[in-house]
Structures are given as structure tokens and as C-alpha cells.
Design a protein around this motif. Structure first.
Motif, PDB file in Angstrom:
ATOM      1  N   ASN A  89       0.858  -1.178   0.000  1.00 33.15           N
ATOM      2  CA  ASN A  89       0.000   0.000   0.000  1.00 33.15           C
ATOM      3  C   ASN A  89       0.900   1.235   0.000  1.00 33.15           C
ATOM      4  OD1 ASN A  89      -2.046   1.879   0.330  1.00 33.15           O
ATOM      5  ND2 ASN A  89      -2.186   1.579   2.537  1.00 33.15           N
ATOM      6  N   ILE A  90       1.128   1.792  -1.181  1.00 40.68           N
ATOM      7  CA  ILE A  90       2.052   2.913  -1.339  1.00 40.68           C
ATOM      8  C   ILE A  90       1.306   4.110  -1.920  1.00 40.68           C
ATOM      9  CG2 ILE A  90       4.142   3.755  -2.484  1.00 40.68           C
ATOM     10  CD1 ILE A  90       5.135   0.891  -2.595  1.00 40.68           C
ATOM     11  N   HIS A  91       1.407   5.226  -1.243  1.00 36.39           N
ATOM     12  CA  HIS A  91       0.883   6.483  -1.792  1.00 36.39           C
ATOM     13  C   HIS A  91       2.034   7.141  -2.553  1.00 36.39           C
ATOM     14  CE1 HIS A  91      -2.782   6.073   0.554  1.00 36.39           C
ATOM     15  NE2 HIS A  91      -2.039   5.809   1.608  1.00 36.39           N
ATOM     16  N   TRP A  92       2.078   6.907  -3.843  1.00 36.12           N
ATOM     17  CA  TRP A  92       3.226   7.280  -4.651  1.00 36.12           C
ATOM     18  C   TRP A  92       3.396   8.796  -4.730  1.00 36.12           C
ATOM     19  CZ3 TRP A  92       6.796   3.964  -6.682  1.00 36.12           C
ATOM     20  CH2 TRP A  92       6.472   2.605  -6.654  1.00 36.12           C
ATOM     21  N   VAL A  93       4.648   9.218  -4.625  1.00 37.60           N
ATOM     22  CA  VAL A  93       5.011  10.621  -4.835  1.00 37.60           C
ATOM     23  C   VAL A  93       5.334  10.862  -6.306  1.00 37.60           C
ATOM     24  CG1 VAL A  93       6.703  12.418  -4.297  1.00 37.60           C
ATOM     25  CG2 VAL A  93       5.858  10.922  -2.486  1.00 37.60           C
ATOM     26  N   ALA A  94       6.047   9.928  -6.915  1.00 45.18           N
ATOM     27  CA  ALA A  94       6.450  10.071  -8.326  1.00 45.18           C
ATOM     28  C   ALA A  94       6.421   8.701  -8.982  1.00 45.18           C
ATOM     29  CB  ALA A  94       7.829  10.707  -8.437  1.00 45.18           C
ATOM     30  N   GLU A  95       5.232   8.126  -9.101  1.00 44.70           N
ATOM     31  CA  GLU A  95       5.112   6.786  -9.666  1.00 44.70           C
ATOM     32  C   GLU A  95       5.524   6.751 -11.130  1.00 44.70           C
ATOM     33  OE1 GLU A  95       1.832   3.132  -9.761  1.00 44.70           O
ATOM     34  OE2 GLU A  95       1.210   5.172  -9.237  1.00 44.70           O
ATOM     35  N   ALA A  96       5.310   7.867 -11.840  1.00 44.03           N
ATOM     36  CA  ALA A  96       5.614   7.898 -13.273  1.00 44.03           C
ATOM     37  C   ALA A  96       7.080   8.203 -13.560  1.00 44.03           C
ATOM     38  CB  ALA A  96       4.726   8.932 -13.970  1.00 44.03           C
ATOM     39  N   GLY A  97       7.863   8.573 -12.520  1.00 47.64           N
ATOM     40  CA  GLY A  97       9.278   8.789 -12.731  1.00 47.64           C
ATOM     41  C   GLY A  97       9.681  10.256 -12.799  1.00 47.64           C
ATOM     42  N   ILE A  98      10.933  10.478 -13.173  1.00 49.54           N
ATOM     43  CA  ILE A  98      11.519  11.819 -13.138  1.00 49.54           C
ATOM     44  C   ILE A  98      10.909  12.740 -14.184  1.00 49.54           C
ATOM     45  CG2 ILE A  98      13.642  13.127 -13.543  1.00 49.54           C
ATOM     46  CD1 ILE A  98      15.207  10.858 -12.337  1.00 49.54           C
ATOM     47  N   VAL A  99      10.785  12.262 -15.406  1.00 55.47           N
ATOM     48  CA  VAL A  99      10.398  13.137 -16.514  1.00 55.47           C
ATOM     49  C   VAL A  99       9.033  13.766 -16.275  1.00 55.47           C
ATOM     50  CG1 VAL A  99       9.918  13.235 -18.987  1.00 55.47           C
ATOM     51  CG2 VAL A  99      11.824  11.835 -18.138  1.00 55.47           C
ATOM     52  N   GLU A 100       8.053  12.936 -15.886  1.00 56.43           N
ATOM     53  CA  GLU A 100       6.698  13.447 -15.692  1.00 56.43           C
ATOM     54  C   GLU A 100       6.572  14.320 -14.451  1.00 56.43           C
ATOM     55  OE1 GLU A 100       7.532  10.514 -16.575  1.00 56.43           O
ATOM     56  OE2 GLU A 100       6.532  10.186 -18.507  1.00 56.43           O
ATOM     57  N   ASN A 101       7.466  14.204 -13.508  1.00 49.14           N
ATOM     58  CA  ASN A 101       7.362  14.948 -12.247  1.00 49.14           C
ATOM     59  C   ASN A 101       8.483  15.969 -12.080  1.00 49.14           C
ATOM     60  OD1 ASN A 101       5.133  13.389 -10.578  1.00 49.14           O
ATOM     61  ND2 ASN A 101       6.410  11.813 -11.519  1.00 49.14           N
ATOM     62  N   ILE A 102       9.090  16.394 -13.181  1.00 45.53           N
ATOM     63  CA  ILE A 102      10.295  17.214 -13.094  1.00 45.53           C
ATOM     64  C   ILE A 102      10.045  18.547 -12.396  1.00 45.53           C
ATOM     65  CG2 ILE A 102       9.972  18.221 -15.378  1.00 45.53           C
ATOM     66  CD1 ILE A 102      13.288  17.309 -13.612  1.00 45.53           C
ATOM     67  N   GLN A 103       8.904  19.182 -12.603  1.00 47.76           N
ATOM     68  CA  GLN A 103       8.658  20.484 -11.976  1.00 47.76           C
ATOM     69  C   GLN A 103       8.599  20.368 -10.456  1.00 47.76           C
ATOM     70  OE1 GLN A 103       8.907  23.292 -13.526  1.00 47.76           O
ATOM     71  NE2 GLN A 103       9.144  22.247 -15.499  1.00 47.76           N
ATOM     72  N   ASN A 104       7.929  19.324  -9.959  1.00 45.96           N
ATOM     73  CA  ASN A 104       7.892  19.111  -8.505  1.00 45.96           C
ATOM     74  C   ASN A 104       9.277  18.764  -7.962  1.00 45.96           C
ATOM     75  OD1 ASN A 104       5.136  19.566  -8.329  1.00 45.96           O
ATOM     76  ND2 ASN A 104       4.625  17.424  -8.702  1.00 45.96           N
ATOM     77  N   LEU A 105      10.044  18.012  -8.750  1.00 46.35           N
ATOM     78  CA  LEU A 105      11.398  17.648  -8.318  1.00 46.35           C
ATOM     79  C   LEU A 105      12.294  18.878  -8.240  1.00 46.35           C
ATOM     80  CD1 LEU A 105      11.994  14.370 -10.360  1.00 46.35           C
ATOM     81  CD2 LEU A 105      11.357  14.586  -7.967  1.00 46.35           C
ATOM     82  N   ILE A 106      12.128  19.795  -9.176  1.00 47.81           N
ATOM     83  CA  ILE A 106      12.928  21.027  -9.155  1.00 47.81           C
ATOM     84  C   ILE A 106      12.623  21.827  -7.897  1.00 47.81           C
ATOM     85  CG2 ILE A 106      13.197  23.272 -10.276  1.00 47.81           C
ATOM     86  CD1 ILE A 106      12.990  21.827 -12.965  1.00 47.81           C
ATOM     87  N   LYS A 107      11.341  21.910  -7.528  1.00 46.47           N
ATOM     88  CA  LYS A 107      10.962  22.620  -6.299  1.00 46.47           C
ATOM     89  C   LYS A 107      11.561  21.936  -5.074  1.00 46.47           C
ATOM     90  CE  LYS A 107       6.566  24.383  -8.101  1.00 46.47           C
ATOM     91  NZ  LYS A 107       5.092  24.330  -7.979  1.00 46.47           N
ATOM     92  N   GLU A 108      11.466  20.607  -5.025  1.00 46.87           N
ATOM     93  CA  GLU A 108      12.054  19.846  -3.910  1.00 46.87           C
ATOM     94  C   GLU A 108      13.556  20.086  -3.815  1.00 46.87           C
ATOM     95  OE1 GLU A 108       9.338  15.794  -3.453  1.00 46.87           O
ATOM     96  OE2 GLU A 108      11.341  15.709  -4.289  1.00 46.87           O
ATOM     97  N   TYR A 109      14.189  20.048  -4.980  1.00 47.89           N
ATOM     98  CA  TYR A 109      15.643  20.205  -5.046  1.00 47.89           C
ATOM     99  C   TYR A 109      16.077  21.545  -4.482  1.00 47.89           C
ATOM    100  CZ  TYR A 109      19.889  21.654  -7.568  1.00 47.89           C
ATOM    101  OH  TYR A 109      21.102  22.170  -7.919  1.00 47.89           O
ATOM    102  N   LYS A 110      15.405  22.621  -4.888  1.00 47.17           N
ATOM    103  CA  LYS A 110      15.766  23.953  -4.420  1.00 47.17           C
ATOM    104  C   LYS A 110      15.516  24.094  -2.923  1.00 47.17           C
ATOM    105  CE  LYS A 110      15.068  26.447  -8.768  1.00 47.17           C
ATOM    106  NZ  LYS A 110      14.314  27.524  -9.447  1.00 47.17           N
ATOM    107  N   GLN A 111      14.403  23.558  -2.448  1.00 46.39           N
ATOM    108  CA  GLN A 111      14.076  23.675  -1.029  1.00 46.39           C
ATOM    109  C   GLN A 111      15.040  22.860  -0.176  1.00 46.39           C
ATOM    110  OE1 GLN A 111       9.977  22.445  -0.822  1.00 46.39           O
ATOM    111  NE2 GLN A 111       9.201  24.360  -1.708  1.00 46.39           N
ATOM    112  N   SER A 112      15.361  21.645  -0.604  1.00 48.45           N
ATOM    113  CA  SER A 112      16.223  20.765   0.187  1.00 48.45           C
ATOM    114  C   SER A 112      17.628  21.320   0.317  1.00 48.45           C
ATOM    115  CB  SER A 112      16.286  19.364  -0.448  1.00 48.45           C
ATOM    116  OG  SER A 112      15.007  18.782  -0.511  1.00 48.45           O
TER     117      SER A 112
END
Length: 686
Positions: free
Chosen positions: A303-326
Motif C-alpha cells: 500500500n504505497i501512496h506514490w510521490v512520483a510513480e511515473a518517474g523523473i520526466v513526468e514529475n520534473i517540476q515538482n522535483l525542481i521545487k524539492e531540489y531547491k528547497q532541500s
């Protein structure tokens, strides 16, 4: 670990559908977990000695002997060893699982050992169907897996962990979780590409090799969710693949990450990767992996509530925000305003260098925009042309040519100057560019008027919003500076400063006396008290800071820069590059060597001075000693004359006669005879 520290124990068992075959085996586990309240308490070691304890950690411990480590492990219900990021953990993890297995009889309850490994132990695995090379590998193939030559130790440890878990699973359950390349938050292995894109130092992001290799990946939070499910569900499978649904090629991933920066990629040889200080051989091995894999087990049973099930390409904008914040990579936006010759460019240049910001000068922006339009009309982007329709590409070229013609015509009509509409357009494009959005910028003397400021930073408002008098005007927060500094000085001060500039600086600029006075008068007229551009910033409640530069006679504006740095605070970027660090270390080494040399020379000089002083003192002491001796001798000789005269007159004659008589008589006791003689013949008695 941060994710697990915030997970409620048993959360993965919500909405759980338990098969009839699993009820008997897992009933006891589910019951114990669901009755547990609160979140997980994370204890463990840190990879960097003396590092600050993470906020999420309940306890961070260290040990000098493995017996101490074993005591800590025996106190834990769940032990996770991560060998995917550090090979240094392999030996310790092998010892730990063996030591725990030998203590099974002493366990008070069930313990779980999870080895977080890597899909690099599958690199040389052949497809299950020889006729279908693209058939994905699954958990069912784990017994056939063959490791990359540099990851054979990982494979050996995986086999050991699975073997030890098969003896008494109710007391000691062991699992191997083979993770894809981890991304998210600080980006892990992919951080190299994120950093290169964020810095924007190169026109394109490097993609090693052809980039056609399929790279299995998983978001770090999704990996944590897989681990949580393993901990709480105690699955039947000993070996679990932790992967998202993507089957992206390296080229696709790098292209997506490049959107953080230039938006372009360039293919470079694999060997060039090792020329970077940010990549290791292990990183390159991971990036060049080519595996098509499917993680069926976690999708069917977890039972997984996926954050990025589709991978990097489809979720790149959210990853960029995470990257800058982290990584706390926040753009810094500053404007330096003021009259001519007040020192705006000098201050802006030094601040841009200190904070690693882009120094925005209106002349450079206009020249750069025109050059870019000319480039678009003559050399359309080949890579973009491959990815877009030919008609769309032709349309972009026509638009660029049309705009370029308008700009040139406008400049011809205005003696080489552009009207504000074009200037504002080019300035907005510059401020919205990824380099400015990533690192930030310093506006140098622009905008110059209230209308320019409003046109550049304002956004359209609804009629209802405009009717509200007390409402703060809407403005574009993405490009509007956070800090506004107005450098102030009197006209007399500015005039004297301009007149004292070197001739080489003045030639060809507006600092000649006539032009300068016209510019200064124009600035004062455009920024009268009622319609100053600073009023706009007051209206949007970004209040300018006024700094009087006339109080300082420092040509370098050091006090002004120090005041600004105190207000703005520390930089929020990567800091010095590797080359800059090397240069800084070299300078520090040179300064240290120069200091040591100076100290050595000073010490030798001091020792020589002390030796010379000692010799001088010794010579002076000897001279004084000789003088004292001479004076004593003279003193003795002077004071002995009366006594000598007395002896010669009164004693010596009698003593001489006594000695003569003694020699004649030769008494038995000469001394007594002589004494008696002197007593009888004492002239004073007579």
C-alpha cells in the motif's frame, strides 16, 4: 529515515487486503503493529563523524568496538543497512546480520533485518526470454541475477542476508530491497545534472554516452514507503525490487533536468564523467546501467501512496521545487538605484561577485537580446527542430526576424535608443531566464522612472481588485527585487566625484561635464518627490533602504557594501566552485607560507639581534670589570702609602735589626726571640 520518522506505525496496513493464505502467518504481526501508537523512533549512526544530529533522529550513537554496536542492534526491532550509497557499509552489514543471527535464541521478540541494496547486482542478468530482449526482469528472476563487476560484494551480501533469514523467520526475518537509482529531495546520483543545470555555466547539460540506456529509478520518499511496507507487512518474498513505473532512458532524464537551466543537452564520452569532481566511478556505473525491470510485487501487495510513480520526466517540476528547497538554493533579487556617479555599478559588481548573482545592466540586456534574435534568424536550434514541427519552427524564425526588424527600425528613428516598450520586454525576458531565476540578479540602475518600474513589475488586476483603494497593488513576485537599495548623495558631491574621475574612464561616457550635468538634472526631474520610482516599491510594501554614500570617502565603497551585506544576509547558493576552492586554498597556502617565512625571518632577525646584544653586553661587562679592577688597584695603592711610610719609618728599622740579631744569636725559638726583641726595642716605648 526522515520519512519513516514521520510515519505512523501500521499506516501501510490501512486498506490492506490479506489473502486467506497469509492470515495465519501474518495475523500475529498485523495485530501487534496495529495496536502500536505513534511514529517510528529512528536511532542510528551518521556517515560523517561529528556531524550535527538530524532533527528526525531519536538518537545518534557511535561505537568503538563492534560489541557495543551489537548491544544497540539488539535493542532495535528493525535494523536497516544501506549499502546502495556507501560500499564502506558492506563489511559492517555482513558482520551485523551474522552477529544478530547468532543471538536469535536471546531475542525477546521478532527482529527484522532489511538490506537496502542496488539494482547494480542485476546489471549482467540475461533476459528471461532470449527471443524478447526487451522483456522486463522481475523479482521472480532474482536467483538468476548477475552483478556488475564492481558490485560483486553487494551480491554476496544479498545472498548471505537471504540465507540467514530462512532459518527462523518468526524470530529473525531478513529482506533485501534492491533500489533503483534514487532521486528526489537532494537528488542523489542525479545531483550532478541538477547542479550543472542550476549553475548554468554551460550552454548545455552533459549526457554521457548516447544516453539510450534504460535507467531504473525511484523517488526517495517512495523508497521509504517500500521500506515501511516491508517492516509492517513482513512479505513472503525475501527479495523485493523498489522501482517506479518509468522506463526512461538517460537522455530523457537529462533532457528533463536541463529545464532547470539552459534546456539543452550535449552528448559527451563516458570517460569525461570522471573528469568531474562531483562524480565517482560508482556514480558512473549507476548512470550507465541499462536494465528494463518491473517491480510487480510492491504494486500487487504493498500500500504505497506514490510521490512520483511515473518517474523523473513526468514529475520534473515538482522535483525542481524539492531540489531547491532541500538544498536551500533560493534566488536573491536585489536592485541598486540612485543618481549618476553615485557608485551603483561598482557596488553592484562587487555584490554580484560576493553573492554569485547575475549583474544586470540595461546596455548588456539590449545587446544580448538583439544578438539572440540575430542568432535565431540565422541558426535555428537543431535539437529543437528535431522535436518540433517544421512549420512551428519556421514560425518562430519569422517572429524573431519580425521583432528584430522592429527593434532596428526603432533604434534608427531614435538615434540608437530603444523605446521603453522594447526595453521592458527584453528586461522581463532576462529576469525570467533560468539563470536569473536560479541564482538571482542585481539590477544596476534600472528602472529609472516610476512608469518604467510599474510597467516592468506590475501585473494586471481585476476591476474588483482595482476598486479596493487599501489593497496592495499586484506585482510579479518572480521578477520583483526583494531588496531595494537607494544610494543617495548631494549634487555637489556627485559633481566633484565625476570631475575627479580619470580621463580614461570619462572618455566615451556620460561622465563628461556637460553630459553628466544633463543626466543628473534629468534624473532629479524624473524622480521628483511625488513621482519617484521608489514610491512604487513603497506602494507594494517593499520599502527601499537609503544609504548616504557622501558620508564615506572610500573609493571602493567598502562601508556601503558591508551595510548591504548585513541587511541582505548570507548567500543561499552552492558557494565556491571546486576551482574557486582550489584557488582559495592556494591563496591561503601562499599566505600561510608567506606568514611562516616572515615569522622565520623575524625570528632569525630577533635571534641575531639578541645574539649581538648579548655580545655587546658581554663586552660592556668585561670593560666595566676591567675598569673596576683598575680603580680598586689604584684605590689600594693610594690608601697603602701612609701605611707603607709608617712601616718604613717605625717598624722596618727595628725589624731589620731584630732579624740581624736573630741571625747572629740563632735562638731555639726565632719567632719568640724576634717578638721579644721588637717589644723591648719599640721606639714608642722608649
Amino acid at each position: 529515515m526522515w520519512h519513516l520518522s514521520n510515519c505512523v506505525v501500521g499506516a501501510s496496513l490501512e486498506e490492506q487486503i490479506i489473502d486467506e493464505e497469509q492470515i495465519e502467518e501474518e495475523a500475529e504481526t498485523v495485530k501487534s503493529v496495529t495496536l502500536t501508537k505513534g511514529t517510528y523512533q529512528v536511532v542510528g549512526t551518521v556517515s560523517v563523524p561529528d556531524a550535527k544530529q538530524p532533527d528526525f533522529a531519536f538518537e545518534v550513537f557511535s561505537f568503538t568496538a563492534r560489541e557495543q554496536l551489537l548491544e544497540y542492534l539488539l535493542d532495535c526491532d528493525i535494523i536497516i543497512y544501506n549499502i546502495a550509497e556507501s560500499t564502506e557499509q558492506i563489511d559492517e552489514a555482513s558482520w551485523a546480520v551474522s552477529a544478530l543471527h547468532s543471538e536469535i535464541e536471546n531475542f525477546e521478540g521478532t527482529k527484522i533485518f532489511i538490506l537496502l541494496s542496488t539494482i547494480m547486482t542485476w546489471t549482467l542478468t540475461k533476459p528471461s526470454d532470449p527471443e524478447d530482449s526487451e522483456a522486463p526482469l522481475t523479482e521472480d528472476d532474482y536467483r538468476r541475477r548477475k552483478a556488475h563487476p564492481n558490485f560483486k560484494d553487494h551480491l554476496s551480501l544479498e545472498k548471505l542476508v537471504i540465507k540467514l533469514g530462512k532459518t527462523k523467520k518468526r524470530k529473525f526475518a531478513t529482506y533485501v530491497v534492491a533500489s533503483g537509482l534514487v532521486y528526489g529531495m537532494e537528488e542523489g546520483i542525479f545531483h550532478y545534472f541538477f547542479k550543472e543545470a542550476w549553475l548554468g555555466l554551460n550552454p548545455a547539460i552533459s549526457c554521457f554516452g548516447e544516453g539510450k540506456n534504460v535507467v531504473p529509478t525511484i523517488h526517495v520518499k517512495d523508497l521509504a514507503a517500500v521500506l515501511q511496507n516491508v517492516m509492517e507487512r513482513k512479505p513472503k518474498s525475501y527479495y523485493i525490487l523498489a522501482l517506479d513505473d518509468s522506463k526512461h532512458k538517460l537522455k530523457e532524464i537529462v533532457k528533463a533536468v536541463s529545464k532547470l537551466g539552459p534546456g539543452k543537452i550535449q552528448h559527451v564520452p563516458e570517460g569525461d564523467a570522471l573528469l568531474s569532481y562531483d562524480l565517482t566511478q560508482s556514480d558512473l556505473d549507476h548512470l550507465m546501467v541499462n536494465l528494463t525491470m518491473e517491480a510487480f510485487y510492491i504494486r500487487e501487495n504493498f500500500n504505497i501512496h506514490w510521490v512520483a510513480e511515473a518517474g523523473i520526466v513526468e514529475n520534473i517540476q515538482n522535483l525542481i521545487k524539492e531540489y531547491k528547497q532541500s538544498r536551500t538554493l533560493l534566488p536573491l533579487k536585489v536592485a541598486i538605484l540612485g543618481p549618476p556617479a553615485v557608485g551603483k555599478s561598482s557596488v553592484a559588481e562587487k555584490l554580484a561577485k560576493y553573492y554569485k548573482l547575475h549583474h544586470i545592466k540595461i546596455k548588456d540586456v539590449i545587446e544580448g537580446a538583439i544578438a539572440n534574435l540575430e542568432l535565431k534568424t540565422t541558426q535555428p536550434d537543431v535539437e529543437e527542430a528535431e522535436e518540433t514541427e517544421e512549420e512551428g519552427d519556421d514560425l518562430a524564425v519569422r517572429d524573431a526576424q519580425e521583432l528584430l526588424d522592429q527593434v532596428k527600425e526603432n533604434m534608427d528613428q531614435n538615434s540608437g535608443r530603444l523605446v521603453d516598450s522594447f526595453v521592458i520586454k527584453f528586461m522581463k525576458e532576462k529576469l525570467l531566464s533560468m539563470p536569473c531565476q536560479n541564482q538571482g540578479f542585481i539590477l544596476d540602475g534600472f528602472p529609472k522612472t516610476y512608469l518604467q518600474t510599474k510597467e516592468l513589475f506590475s501585473v494586471e488586476e481585476d476591476e474588483e481588485e482595482e476598486s479596493n483603494i487599501n489593497k496592495v497593488p499586484q506585482y510579479d513576485k518572480i521578477i520583483t527585487p526583494e531588496f531595494i537599495f537607494s544610494l543617495d548623495a548631494s549634487d555637489e558631491f556627485l559633481k566633484n566625484r565625476a570631475l575627479n574621475l580619470p580621463e580614461s574612464v570619462v572618455v566615451g561616457t556620460h561622465y563628461t561635464q556637460d553630459r553628466f550635468m544633463r543626466h543628473l538634472a534629468n534624473f532629479r526631474e524624473q524622480n521628483a518627490e511625488d513621482e519617484s520610482l521608489l514610491n512604487y516599491f513603497d506602494e507594494i510594501e517593499i520599502h527601499p533602504v537609503h544609504i548616504d554614500v557622501s558620508q564615506d570617502n572610500d573609493a571602493e565603497n567598502t562601508p556601503v557594501i558591508d551595510d548591504i551585506i548585513k541587511i541582505v544576509g548570507s548567500a543561499k547558493n552552492y558557494g565556491p566552485t571546486h576551482d574557486e576552492l582550489k584557488e582559495l586554498q592556494r591563496r591561503e597556502a601562499d599566505e600561510r607560507l608567506a606568514k611562516e617565512t616572515a615569522e622565520l625571518v623575524e625570528r632569525e632577525r630577533r635571534e641575531a639581534d639578541e645574539a649581538a646584544e648579548k655580545v655587546a653586553r658581554w663586552e660592556e661587562w668585561n670593560t666595566r670589570l676591567e675598569e673596576v679592577k683598575r680603580q680598586e688597584q689604584e684605590f689600594l695603592e693610594t690608601h697603602s702609602i701612609p701605611l707603607r711610610n709608617y712601616l718604613m719609618q717605625n717598624v722596618m728599622p727595628t725589624l731589620t735589626k731584630g732579624l740581624i740579631e736573630c741571625c747572629k744569636i740563632r735562638p731555639n725559638d726565632p719567632v719568640d726571640f724576634l717578638a721579644e726583641y721588637l717589644f723591648k726595642n719599640n721606639p714608642q716605648i722608649e
